[in-house]
Enzyme design. Structure first.
Site, mmCIF file in Angstrom:
data_model
loop_
_atom_site.group_PDB
_atom_site.id
_atom_site.type_symbol
_atom_site.label_atom_id
_atom_site.label_comp_id
_atom_site.label_asym_id
_atom_site.label_seq_id
_atom_site.Cartn_x
_atom_site.Cartn_y
_atom_site.Cartn_z
ATOM 1 N N LYS A 48 1.050 -1.241 0.066
ATOM 2 C CA LYS A 48 0.098 -0.143 -0.023
ATOM 3 C C LYS A 48 0.733 1.292 0.025
ATOM 4 O O LYS A 48 1.893 1.152 0.741
ATOM 5 C CB LYS A 48 -0.856 0.083 1.327
ATOM 6 N N SER A 72 -9.988 2.045 2.415
ATOM 7 C CA SER A 72 -8.640 2.615 1.799
ATOM 8 C C SER A 72 -7.646 1.459 1.396
ATOM 9 O O SER A 72 -6.952 1.786 0.490
ATOM 10 C CB SER A 72 -7.959 3.633 2.723
ATOM 11 N N SER A 112 -10.157 -0.644 7.485
ATOM 12 C CA SER A 112 -9.595 -0.520 6.027
ATOM 13 C C SER A 112 -8.857 -1.643 5.469
ATOM 14 O O SER A 112 -8.505 -1.753 4.355
ATOM 15 C CB SER A 112 -8.843 0.753 5.865
#
Length: 242
Positions: free
Chosen positions: A67, A142, A166
């Site tokens: 990420k 997210s 998330s």
């Protein structure tokens, strides 16, 4: 290929899989599959430079997505924002360093909601994510781009961050496994957080077995994070490791 980490490690051990070939296959898939919009950047240079050495370590050069809020030394960490679009960090997050030491191989940085804020995977500066199971649906929260990369078999597993769901929620929406460790189990150092008092590094995998392996890989005490704990993996307290 649709490999799990466990199958990959078994294949490397018995000689049926060659790490460089697997890494090239997944890098090609990640680089050319714009269907899901899962990656901001892919890193062929990183793969070619590290795959041989990493294949000798415990994770054997397994191809992973990160990420884009984990700082990665000398590589862009943008948080999917215009403001940090070209930001190159001079140091790496502890979790990233720990995985490099174990021999994982970053094939690219996964897209995300800008600065890990909002929930629908539609607020990235770059592009919205698509759910691999239904391109008309969102992947959710997210870390949804990380979940889409795993569900779409663009990598073996992915790193995410979880503030209030998330990692876990996009894992559920994409049909994969998401783990948010107990706060302090994995170091927060070097993560561009949405809420430092809540955020935690987490893993998104295809199976529970893989989740256990990777939870152990990212866990452990870090003296650069005042909230970190001297425990590793899923099995509780173990010897302190730096």
């Amino acid at each position: 290929m649709n490999l799990t980490l466990k199958w990959y490690l078994e294949g490397v051990a018995d000689g049926s899989l060659v790490p460089a070939d697997v890494a090239e296959t997944y890098l090609t898939k990640a680089s050319t599959s714009g269907t899901y919009n899962a990656f901001i950047h892919t890193h062929a240079d990183y793969v070619s430079t590290h795959v041989e050495a990493f294949s000798q370590l415990s994770l054997a050069g397994a191809p992973i997505a990160v990420k884009d809020n984990f700082l990665t030394k000398w590589y862009i960490t943008s948080c999917a924002s215009h403001m940090l679009e070209d930001y190159v960090s001079p140091y790496s997050s502890t979790v990233y360093e720990r995985l490099e030491t174990a021999g994982w191989l970053m094939i690219g940085k996964a897209n995300m909601d800008e600065f890990a804020m909002w929930t629908a995977n539609e607020t990235s500066y770059f592009w919205p994510v698509k759910n691999p199971h239904d391109l008309t649906k969102v992947a959710g929260w997210s870390s949804g781009w990380s979940a889409a990369a795993v569900a779409g078999d663009l990598c073996l597993w992915a790193l995410g961050t979880d503030t209030g769901g998330s990692v876990r929620l996009p894992a559920a929406l994409c049909g994969v496994v998401g783990i948010k460790p107990t706060y302090g189990r994995a170091s927060r150092y070097g993560i561009q957080s949405m809420s430092s008092s809540l955020d935690q590094a987490g893993v998104i995998t295809k199976t529970v077995d893989d989740g256990i392996l990777l939870l152990d890989a990212i866990s452990g005490y870090d003296d650069r994070d005042a909230t970190s704990q001297d425990r590793t993996g899923i099995y509780g307290d173990q010897s302190q490791r730096k």
